[in-house]
Design an enzyme around this catalytic site. Structure first.
Site, PDB file in Angstrom:
ATOM      1  N   CYS A  81      13.686   2.887 -33.764  1.00  0.00           N
ATOM      2  CA  CYS A  81      15.037   2.777 -32.985  1.00  0.00           C
ATOM      3  C   CYS A  81      15.345   1.410 -32.991  1.00  0.00           C
ATOM      4  O   CYS A  81      16.630   0.999 -32.734  1.00  0.00           O
ATOM      5  CB  CYS A  81      14.679   3.415 -31.746  1.00  0.00           C
ATOM      6  SG  CYS A  81      14.710   5.193 -31.792  1.00  0.00           S
ATOM      7  N   HIS A  93      21.258   0.289 -27.876  1.00  0.00           N
ATOM      8  CA  HIS A  93      20.674   1.406 -28.760  1.00  0.00           C
ATOM      9  C   HIS A  93      20.926   2.438 -27.656  1.00  0.00           C
ATOM     10  O   HIS A  93      20.837   2.655 -26.444  1.00  0.00           O
ATOM     11  CB  HIS A  93      19.055   1.281 -28.767  1.00  0.00           C
ATOM     12  CG  HIS A  93      18.510   2.292 -29.255  1.00  0.00           C
ATOM     13  ND1 HIS A  93      18.979   3.381 -30.359  1.00  0.00           N
ATOM     14  CD2 HIS A  93      17.551   3.198 -28.845  1.00  0.00           C
ATOM     15  CE1 HIS A  93      18.196   4.345 -30.445  1.00  0.00           C
ATOM     16  NE2 HIS A  93      17.321   4.289 -29.678  1.00  0.00           N
ATOM     17  N   ASN A 108      20.608  10.380 -29.885  1.00  0.00           N
ATOM     18  CA  ASN A 108      19.863   9.261 -30.445  1.00  0.00           C
ATOM     19  C   ASN A 108      19.863   9.331 -31.932  1.00  0.00           C
ATOM     20  O   ASN A 108      19.071  10.263 -32.541  1.00  0.00           O
ATOM     21  CB  ASN A 108      18.527   9.460 -29.700  1.00  0.00           C
ATOM     22  CG  ASN A 108      17.906   8.090 -30.095  1.00  0.00           C
ATOM     23  OD1 ASN A 108      17.971   7.254 -31.037  1.00  0.00           O
ATOM     24  ND2 ASN A 108      16.724   7.972 -29.449  1.00  0.00           N
TER      25      ASN A 108
HETATM   26  N1  COA Z   1      15.410  21.552 -21.102  1.00  0.00           N
HETATM   27  C1  COA Z   1      14.983  21.828 -19.912  1.00  0.00           C
HETATM   28  N2  COA Z   1      13.960  21.505 -19.476  1.00  0.00           N
HETATM   29  C2  COA Z   1      13.238  20.686 -20.151  1.00  0.00           C
HETATM   30  C3  COA Z   1      13.582  20.093 -21.072  1.00  0.00           C
HETATM   31  C4  COA Z   1      14.699  20.697 -21.683  1.00  0.00           C
HETATM   32  N3  COA Z   1      15.246  20.009 -22.893  1.00  0.00           N
HETATM   33  N4  COA Z   1      12.626  19.175 -21.598  1.00  0.00           N
HETATM   34  C5  COA Z   1      11.771  19.130 -20.613  1.00  0.00           C
HETATM   35  N5  COA Z   1      12.122  20.064 -19.682  1.00  0.00           N
HETATM   36  C6  COA Z   1      11.430  20.220 -18.314  1.00  0.00           C
HETATM   37  C7  COA Z   1       9.979  19.935 -18.649  1.00  0.00           C
HETATM   38  O1  COA Z   1       9.094  20.731 -18.854  1.00  0.00           O
HETATM   39  C8  COA Z   1       9.734  19.715 -17.047  1.00  0.00           C
HETATM   40  O2  COA Z   1       9.492  21.060 -16.593  1.00  0.00           O
HETATM   41  P1  COA Z   1       8.325  21.098 -15.496  1.00  0.00           P
HETATM   42  O3  COA Z   1       8.545  20.325 -14.232  1.00  0.00           O
HETATM   43  O4  COA Z   1       8.407  22.644 -15.043  1.00  0.00           O
HETATM   44  O5  COA Z   1       6.904  20.700 -16.023  1.00  0.00           O
HETATM   45  C9  COA Z   1      10.890  19.104 -16.696  1.00  0.00           C
HETATM   46  O6  COA Z   1      11.825  19.397 -17.435  1.00  0.00           O
HETATM   47  C10 COA Z   1      10.933  17.621 -16.356  1.00  0.00           C
HETATM   48  O7  COA Z   1      10.258  17.206 -17.400  1.00  0.00           O
HETATM   49  P2  COA Z   1      10.065  15.522 -17.531  1.00  0.00           P
HETATM   50  O8  COA Z   1       9.679  15.071 -18.884  1.00  0.00           O
HETATM   51  O9  COA Z   1       9.471  15.159 -16.263  1.00  0.00           O
HETATM   52  O10 COA Z   1      11.615  15.059 -17.566  1.00  0.00           O
HETATM   53  P3  COA Z   1      12.219  13.622 -17.479  1.00  0.00           P
HETATM   54  O11 COA Z   1      13.015  13.415 -16.175  1.00  0.00           O
HETATM   55  O12 COA Z   1      11.174  12.557 -17.695  1.00  0.00           O
HETATM   56  O13 COA Z   1      13.087  13.548 -18.870  1.00  0.00           O
HETATM   57  C11 COA Z   1      13.431  12.935 -20.943  1.00  0.00           C
HETATM   58  C12 COA Z   1      12.856  13.836 -20.074  1.00  0.00           C
HETATM   59  C13 COA Z   1      13.033  13.025 -22.402  1.00  0.00           C
HETATM   60  C14 COA Z   1      14.990  13.215 -21.032  1.00  0.00           C
HETATM   61  C15 COA Z   1      13.187  11.386 -20.436  1.00  0.00           C
HETATM   62  O14 COA Z   1      11.580  11.035 -20.084  1.00  0.00           O
HETATM   63  C16 COA Z   1      13.402  10.361 -21.137  1.00  0.00           C
HETATM   64  O15 COA Z   1      14.599  10.254 -21.550  1.00  0.00           O
HETATM   65  N6  COA Z   1      12.894   9.658 -21.772  1.00  0.00           N
HETATM   66  C17 COA Z   1      13.052   8.449 -22.911  1.00  0.00           C
HETATM   67  C18 COA Z   1      13.030   9.049 -24.121  1.00  0.00           C
HETATM   68  C19 COA Z   1      13.899   8.217 -25.050  1.00  0.00           C
HETATM   69  O16 COA Z   1      15.009   7.468 -24.964  1.00  0.00           O
HETATM   70  N7  COA Z   1      13.197   8.077 -26.257  1.00  0.00           N
HETATM   71  C20 COA Z   1      13.685   7.571 -27.393  1.00  0.00           C
HETATM   72  C21 COA Z   1      13.672   5.876 -27.284  1.00  0.00           C
HETATM   73  S1  COA Z   1      13.884   5.152 -28.609  1.00  0.00           S
END
Ligand code: COA
Length: 325
Positions: free
Chosen positions: A115, A252, A282
């Site tokens: 990225c 980004h 993204n």
């Molecule tokens: N739809 C519904 N629920 C989802 C889901 C989806 N697409 N993806 C995950 N969940 C659920 C999980 O299973 C979890 O459920 P549980 O509590 O029953 O286990 C719950 O949502 C919370 O998951 P979590 O991973 O803690 O969510 P989060 O608040 O951390 O959000 C991201 C997840 C990926 C959106 C977040 O961590 C993020 O944005 N990270 C950075 C990612 C990024 O930008 N990467 C690229 C960098 S270049």
């Protein structure tokens, strides 16, 4: 003192026709429009058609950027394509694009920093130009990330999309101060101790397959804002400019919450943020030139504006570029 500056003289982009909404994804994985919007700010993403490759997207963005710059393809003597989703393991996607453009001189190669790829590629082009090794460079970010997604993994498959953006960078003389047009400062970083937090579980040397994207989302989120802030602070320190001097912040486009938290931490006013994450998702190395082109073409970014670019991605890699448009 007269210095050579890398001036961005044109921008372009291309998005595949097909749009996949959050609602469409609810038919494939257990997710909801509300969850995706709330956690990421994404509402839709573009997806490349069958037979449409990264090089095709990159070529179309390059043609748009050349037109915007008023240059002919034959004027280009360097092509760098930032991509983590190349057409083939080799040759470089940049070479395929070079051939489609009918260019048979100069150098063309790919940049792999996921990225952060566009920041790494534009920094490299800046080095070539300032050393006198290139006069007109085409810097492209092009990706077909949907091809490496696991559509059974709801934690990653909702986040990414396909697309390409490009800029034309030209050697021009400047005074050597921040009144110059062009790239004013660049800062790149990498730290491989985080390499397993965001990676693809395949490759020619390991599995002989392309593999699928895997991510510890929370871990990435945890590090993102701090890393982004560090390289932006470096850019301000190197130039003596500050958040108030910025006209536009083009980050980004991974996640609206990361963008907003970084801007807040650095006291960058919300109205200066260019955000396309809602419409594009993204698109990895393509996300910055895609967002940049939206703001250039709709007239927000004007000649003479101070623009800050930043990215963070797999590796981890991260970096910033401060420039005057
Ligand atoms: N739809 C519904 N629920 C989802 C889901 C989806 N697409 N993806 C995950 N969940 C659920 C999980 O299973 C979890 O459920 P549980 O509590 O029953 O286990 C719950 O949502 C919370 O998951 P979590 O991973 O803690 O969510 P989060 O608040 O951390 O959000 C991201 C997840 C990926 C959106 C977040 O961590 C993020 O944005 N990270 C950075 C990612 C990024 O930008 N990467 C690229 C960098 S270049």
């Amino acid at each position: 003192m007269s210095v050579t500056r890398s001036v961005l003289v044109g921008s372009g982009s291309y998005l595949p026709e097909k749009i996949v909404t959050n609602e469409d994804l609810t038919k494939i994985v257990d997710t909801s429009d509300e969850w995706i919007r709330q956690r990421t700010g994404i509402s839709q993403r573009h997806v490349a058609a069958d037979g449409e490759f990264t090089s095709h997207l990159g070529y179309k963005a390059a043609v748009d950027a050349l037109q915007n710059a008023g240059l002919d393809a034959q004027d280009i003597d360097l092509i760098i394509c930032a991509t983590a989703t190349p057409d083939n393991t080799f040759p470089a996607t940049a070479v395929a694009i070079q051939n489609m453009l009918g260019i048979h001189h100069g150098a063309a190669f790919d940049m792999q920093a996921v990225c952060s790829g566009f920041i790494f590629a534009l920094t490299t082009a800046d080095m070539y130009i300032r050393c006198g090794k290139a006069k007109n460079a085409l810097v492209i970010g092009a990706e077909t990330f949907t091809r490496i997604l696991d559509f059974k993994d709801r934690t990653t498959c909702v986040l990414f999309g396909d697309g390409a953006g490009a800029v034309v960078v030209q050697a021009q003389e400047g005074e050597g101060d921040t009144s110059d047009r062009g790239i004013l400062t660049t800062h790149l970083r990498s730290d491989g101790q985080h390499k397993d937090k965001l990676y693809v579980d395949g490759g020619p040397s390991t599995t002989q397959t392309a593999g699928h994207l895997r991510m510890e989302g929370k871990e990435v989120f945890k590090h993102a804002v701090g890393m982004i802030s560090d390289v932006i602070t470096d850019a301000f320190d190197a130039t003596g400019l500050s958040a108030e001097d910025l006209d536009w912040f083009v980050p980004h486009q991974a996640n609206q919450r990361i963008i907003d938290s970084s801007a807040k931490k650095l006291h960058i006013a919300p109205e200066k943020i260019v955000s396309t994450v809602s419409m594009h998702g993204n698109t990895s190395a393509a996300s910055i030139p895609l967002a940049l082109n939206v703001a250039v073409k709709d007239g927000r970014i004007k000649r003479g504006d101070i623009v800050l670019l930043e990215a963070m991605g797999g590796g981890f890699t991260w970096g910033s570029i401060l420039l005057r448009w």
